[in-house]
Motif scaffolding. Sequence first.
Motif, PDB file in Angstrom:
ATOM      1  N   VAL A  65       0.828  -1.205   0.000  1.00  0.00           N
ATOM      2  CA  VAL A  65       0.000   0.000   0.000  1.00  0.00           C
ATOM      3  C   VAL A  65       0.864   1.258   0.000  1.00  0.00           C
ATOM      4  CG1 VAL A  65      -1.614   1.365   1.399  1.00  0.00           C
ATOM      5  CG2 VAL A  65      -2.022  -1.077   1.041  1.00  0.00           C
ATOM      6  N   ALA A  66       1.891   1.280   0.848  1.00  0.00           N
ATOM      7  CA  ALA A  66       2.759   2.459   0.919  1.00  0.00           C
ATOM      8  C   ALA A  66       3.473   2.697  -0.405  1.00  0.00           C
ATOM      9  CB  ALA A  66       3.778   2.291   2.047  1.00  0.00           C
ATOM     10  N   ALA A  67       3.917   1.628  -1.056  1.00  0.00           N
ATOM     11  CA  ALA A  67       4.585   1.773  -2.353  1.00  0.00           C
ATOM     12  C   ALA A  67       3.625   2.329  -3.398  1.00  0.00           C
ATOM     13  CB  ALA A  67       5.143   0.428  -2.806  1.00  0.00           C
ATOM     14  N   GLY A  68       2.400   1.816  -3.414  1.00  0.00           N
ATOM     15  CA  GLY A  68       1.423   2.310  -4.377  1.00  0.00           C
ATOM     16  C   GLY A  68       1.125   3.780  -4.204  1.00  0.00           C
ATOM     17  N   LEU A  69       0.977   4.217  -2.948  1.00  0.00           N
ATOM     18  CA  LEU A  69       0.695   5.628  -2.685  1.00  0.00           C
ATOM     19  C   LEU A  69       1.885   6.508  -3.048  1.00  0.00           C
ATOM     20  CD1 LEU A  69      -1.202   5.263   0.711  1.00  0.00           C
ATOM     21  CD2 LEU A  69      -2.201   5.920  -1.483  1.00  0.00           C
ATOM     22  N   ALA A  70       3.090   6.053  -2.749  1.00  0.00           N
ATOM     23  CA  ALA A  70       4.282   6.836  -3.077  1.00  0.00           C
ATOM     24  C   ALA A  70       4.436   7.007  -4.586  1.00  0.00           C
ATOM     25  CB  ALA A  70       5.523   6.172  -2.482  1.00  0.00           C
ATOM     26  N   LEU A  71       4.133   5.965  -5.339  1.00  0.00           N
ATOM     27  CA  LEU A  71       4.285   6.028  -6.795  1.00  0.00           C
ATOM     28  C   LEU A  71       3.358   7.065  -7.427  1.00  0.00           C
ATOM     29  CD1 LEU A  71       4.672   2.229  -7.570  1.00  0.00           C
ATOM     30  CD2 LEU A  71       6.363   4.012  -8.061  1.00  0.00           C
ATOM     31  N   LEU A  72       2.302   7.436  -6.728  1.00  0.00           N
ATOM     32  CA  LEU A  72       1.385   8.450  -7.260  1.00  0.00           C
ATOM     33  C   LEU A  72       2.024   9.832  -7.333  1.00  0.00           C
ATOM     34  CD1 LEU A  72      -2.010   7.567  -5.514  1.00  0.00           C
ATOM     35  CD2 LEU A  72      -1.113   6.733  -7.691  1.00  0.00           C
ATOM     36  N   VAL A  73       3.093  10.047  -6.543  1.00  0.00           N
ATOM     37  CA  VAL A  73       3.636  11.409  -6.459  1.00  0.00           C
ATOM     38  C   VAL A  73       5.122  11.526  -6.751  1.00  0.00           C
ATOM     39  CG1 VAL A  73       1.887  12.286  -4.877  1.00  0.00           C
ATOM     40  CG2 VAL A  73       3.915  11.143  -3.953  1.00  0.00           C
ATOM     41  N   VAL A  74       5.849  10.423  -6.807  1.00  0.00           N
ATOM     42  CA  VAL A  74       7.300  10.537  -6.968  1.00  0.00           C
ATOM     43  C   VAL A  74       7.727  10.726  -8.414  1.00  0.00           C
ATOM     44  CG1 VAL A  74       7.800   9.203  -4.897  1.00  0.00           C
ATOM     45  CG2 VAL A  74       7.607   8.028  -7.104  1.00  0.00           C
ATOM     46  N   GLY A  75       6.823  10.546  -9.357  1.00  0.00           N
ATOM     47  CA  GLY A  75       7.189  10.682 -10.771  1.00  0.00           C
ATOM     48  C   GLY A  75       6.041  11.205 -11.602  1.00  0.00           C
ATOM     49  N   GLY A  76       6.093  10.939 -12.894  1.00  0.00           N
ATOM     50  CA  GLY A  76       5.077  11.404 -13.826  1.00  0.00           C
ATOM     51  C   GLY A  76       3.934  10.428 -13.963  1.00  0.00           C
ATOM     52  N   ARG A  77       3.255  10.527 -15.112  1.00  0.00           N
ATOM     53  CA  ARG A  77       2.058   9.716 -15.319  1.00  0.00           C
ATOM     54  C   ARG A  77       2.359   8.225 -15.408  1.00  0.00           C
ATOM     55  NH1 ARG A  77      -0.279  13.393 -20.095  1.00  0.00           N
ATOM     56  NH2 ARG A  77       1.963  13.796 -20.217  1.00  0.00           N
ATOM     57  N   LEU A  78       3.527   7.883 -15.946  1.00  0.00           N
ATOM     58  CA  LEU A  78       3.863   6.455 -16.040  1.00  0.00           C
ATOM     59  C   LEU A  78       3.950   5.823 -14.660  1.00  0.00           C
ATOM     60  CD1 LEU A  78       4.651   3.968 -17.632  1.00  0.00           C
ATOM     61  CD2 LEU A  78       7.031   4.777 -17.632  1.00  0.00           C
ATOM     62  N   LEU A  79       4.691   6.472 -13.757  1.00  0.00           N
ATOM     63  CA  LEU A  79       4.796   5.934 -12.402  1.00  0.00           C
ATOM     64  C   LEU A  79       3.450   5.978 -11.684  1.00  0.00           C
ATOM     65  CD1 LEU A  79       8.245   7.166 -11.016  1.00  0.00           C
ATOM     66  CD2 LEU A  79       7.583   4.888 -11.794  1.00  0.00           C
ATOM     67  N   ALA A  80       2.630   6.987 -11.978  1.00  0.00           N
ATOM     68  CA  ALA A  80       1.301   7.052 -11.379  1.00  0.00           C
ATOM     69  C   ALA A  80       0.450   5.871 -11.847  1.00  0.00           C
ATOM     70  CB  ALA A  80       0.631   8.367 -11.731  1.00  0.00           C
ATOM     71  N   THR A  81       0.607   5.500 -13.104  1.00  0.00           N
ATOM     72  CA  THR A  81      -0.125   4.335 -13.619  1.00  0.00           C
ATOM     73  C   THR A  81       0.346   3.063 -12.911  1.00  0.00           C
ATOM     74  OG1 THR A  81      -0.333   5.389 -15.783  1.00  0.00           O
ATOM     75  CG2 THR A  81      -0.722   3.017 -15.687  1.00  0.00           C
ATOM     76  N   VAL A  82       1.661   2.952 -12.731  1.00  0.00           N
ATOM     77  CA  VAL A  82       2.197   1.805 -11.994  1.00  0.00           C
ATOM     78  C   VAL A  82       1.651   1.812 -10.560  1.00  0.00           C
ATOM     79  CG1 VAL A  82       4.284   0.696 -11.118  1.00  0.00           C
ATOM     80  CG2 VAL A  82       4.273   1.705 -13.404  1.00  0.00           C
ATOM     81  N   GLY A  83       1.595   3.006  -9.959  1.00  0.00           N
ATOM     82  CA  GLY A  83       1.011   3.114  -8.626  1.00  0.00           C
ATOM     83  C   GLY A  83      -0.434   2.657  -8.601  1.00  0.00           C
ATOM     84  N   GLY A  84      -1.188   3.016  -9.645  1.00  0.00           N
ATOM     85  CA  GLY A  84      -2.571   2.554  -9.743  1.00  0.00           C
ATOM     86  C   GLY A  84      -2.655   1.042  -9.852  1.00  0.00           C
ATOM     87  N   LEU A  85      -1.736   0.441 -10.625  1.00  0.00           N
ATOM     88  CA  LEU A  85      -1.706  -1.024 -10.734  1.00  0.00           C
ATOM     89  C   LEU A  85      -1.433  -1.658  -9.371  1.00  0.00           C
ATOM     90  CD1 LEU A  85       0.378  -1.381 -14.029  1.00  0.00           C
ATOM     91  CD2 LEU A  85      -2.045  -1.950 -13.752  1.00  0.00           C
ATOM     92  N   VAL A  86      -0.478  -1.066  -8.636  1.00  0.00           N
ATOM     93  CA  VAL A  86      -0.140  -1.593  -7.304  1.00  0.00           C
ATOM     94  C   VAL A  86      -1.329  -1.458  -6.363  1.00  0.00           C
ATOM     95  CG1 VAL A  86       1.345  -1.285  -5.286  1.00  0.00           C
ATOM     96  CG2 VAL A  86       2.325  -1.165  -7.590  1.00  0.00           C
ATOM     97  N   LEU A  87      -1.985  -0.302  -6.379  1.00  0.00           N
ATOM     98  CA  LEU A  87      -3.140  -0.102  -5.490  1.00  0.00           C
ATOM     99  C   LEU A  87      -4.329  -0.960  -5.929  1.00  0.00           C
ATOM    100  CD1 LEU A  87      -2.968   3.761  -4.897  1.00  0.00           C
ATOM    101  CD2 LEU A  87      -2.281   1.922  -3.343  1.00  0.00           C
ATOM    102  N   GLY A  88      -4.461  -1.187  -7.229  1.00  0.00           N
ATOM    103  CA  GLY A  88      -5.507  -2.092  -7.694  1.00  0.00           C
ATOM    104  C   GLY A  88      -5.279  -3.498  -7.188  1.00  0.00           C
ATOM    105  N   PHE A  89      -4.008  -3.915  -7.180  1.00  0.00           N
ATOM    106  CA  PHE A  89      -3.710  -5.237  -6.626  1.00  0.00           C
ATOM    107  C   PHE A  89      -3.928  -5.242  -5.118  1.00  0.00           C
ATOM    108  CE2 PHE A  89      -0.913  -8.676  -5.136  1.00  0.00           C
ATOM    109  CZ  PHE A  89      -1.444  -9.719  -5.880  1.00  0.00           C
ATOM    110  N   ALA A  90      -3.573  -4.128  -4.446  1.00  0.00           N
ATOM    111  CA  ALA A  90      -3.809  -4.038  -3.003  1.00  0.00           C
ATOM    112  C   ALA A  90      -5.292  -4.197  -2.682  1.00  0.00           C
ATOM    113  CB  ALA A  90      -3.293  -2.702  -2.471  1.00  0.00           C
ATOM    114  N   LEU A  91      -6.139  -3.682  -3.551  1.00  0.00           N
ATOM    115  CA  LEU A  91      -7.584  -3.837  -3.360  1.00  0.00           C
ATOM    116  C   LEU A  91      -7.985  -5.307  -3.354  1.00  0.00           C
ATOM    117  CD1 LEU A  91     -10.138  -2.048  -3.079  1.00  0.00           C
ATOM    118  CD2 LEU A  91     -10.401  -2.217  -5.556  1.00  0.00           C
ATOM    119  N   HIS A  92      -7.154  -6.146  -3.977  1.00  0.00           N
ATOM    120  CA  HIS A  92      -7.421  -7.582  -4.012  1.00  0.00           C
ATOM    121  C   HIS A  92      -6.559  -8.348  -3.013  1.00  0.00           C
ATOM    122  CE1 HIS A  92      -9.241  -6.180  -7.728  1.00  0.00           C
ATOM    123  NE2 HIS A  92      -9.992  -7.261  -7.677  1.00  0.00           N
ATOM    124  N   LEU A  93      -5.918  -7.603  -2.108  1.00  0.00           N
ATOM    125  CA  LEU A  93      -5.242  -8.204  -0.964  1.00  0.00           C
ATOM    126  C   LEU A  93      -6.126  -8.180   0.270  1.00  0.00           C
ATOM    127  CD1 LEU A  93      -1.652  -6.631  -1.273  1.00  0.00           C
ATOM    128  CD2 LEU A  93      -2.326  -8.973  -1.843  1.00  0.00           C
TER     129      LEU A  93
END
Length: 468
Positions: A243-271
């Motif tokens: 969860v912490a990694a997904g949230l951090a990815l939303l702000v540490v880079g551009g749209r690509l990293l934000a998309t990766v953050g969304g993928l991580v948080l989407g998977f977290a939703l299934h944890l």
Amino acid sequence: MTSTPARTVTGPATPTRSRADLVVLAVEAVLLAAATAVGALLNARGVGLHADAAPLFATWRPHLGWGTPAAVLVAAVVVGWGLPWARTAPWGRLLAAGWLTAVAWTLSLALVDGWSAGLAERLTPQAEYLHEVPRITDVPAMLAGFTGRILDFQPESWSTHTAGHPPGALLVFVWLDRIGLGGGAAAGLACVLVGATVTVSIPMALRALGAGDAARTVVPFLVLLPGAVWVGASADGLFAGVVAAGLALLVVGGRLLATVGGLVLGFALHLSYGFVLVGLLALAVLTLRARHRWTTLVAAGAGVAVVVLAFTAAGFWWWDGYGLVVERYYQGWAADRPYAYWVWANLAALLLSAGPAVGPALRRTALEAASRVRAAAWPRPPQRTGATVADAVRSAGPTVVLPLTAALVVVAADLSGLSKAEVERIWLPFAVWLLVAVAHLPAHTHRWWLAGQALTALAVNHLLWTVS
């Protein structure tokens, strides 16, 4: 608009403010004593708390172990030298050292109970995920039939923790097994290694949001997290890292990293079903972002949608699983555990997981938020510039918004009645964000509060047997 850096107190606190912190500390002590005393009374009367050392899911068993000297040594080093070093160390070296030290702290605490009981066998009981791993021979079939096995009292019912979570949690351990990292030791170490990454993700998020000084202050507190008692080893420790990694990815880079953050948080939703509440933290993080908020929101949302659609296409629909889990929840101990006790005793358990510094830190954070609200609500005429609520949130800064949002999430989870007991580990993904508030504690008191955090973990781990 850029985010306003957090206002960290560096000078001496006024006596009144210092006394107020001590009053909050006393309230925490009273809450913990009351929860322990009432829990003991209810257990003596045969009330179904299903927690011998309520408010914690543990049993009273004072003990020492060969992890004891290592844990004391790690605590002494961090308390003695961690804070000044964190203020001046090169950024990359600080993050690497923070993660390694958090791993050492967590493993030391686990080894107080011994290698087998403290780590290698923590995830192997019948109620845990590893019980199911050998029986998963077809992952697509498992996903397609997952909801059909959630309810209890049927021949193919999932084990307790597997049934209580979406299939992503089980998938993690299945994947570890498939790459040759099967068994309890590998699973426990994975939880520790991933869980310790909160010492990297949260400071990175704070720095990206303009609170670089606060990011450095928070690192030693994340390292000596009392909740490390449960990070090593429970799946919830791993969840906290994800969860912490997904949230951090939303702000540490551009749209690509934000998309990766969304993928991580989407998977977290299934944890965990409870991680639907992480959406509030994600919105807070995105609101605090200085630029490209809407495009970042779209990118992150797309990442979440991809994961949800993938699970749905595989045969698992999150909402159906949630409805069945609520039913399964009341097929078990939740039907016995009294809401009237756990709705407040949960907070005492959280206190032992997040540490005694959290109460005074949140008090100061709330006062800072209140002053911001007053300033926004009653501006002088020349200051009336049509500022939005989002502008007010951004002006408060991440050290105000993030811990208060995490506190709101905890309150929502508590009032729901779907978290009765065991929250010392279940709420780890939220507890680590509460610690951001320590940036508001006076700098000259940080070492004392950090020592209190370490002593809390050492006391819990040596007085109680937290292995369930």
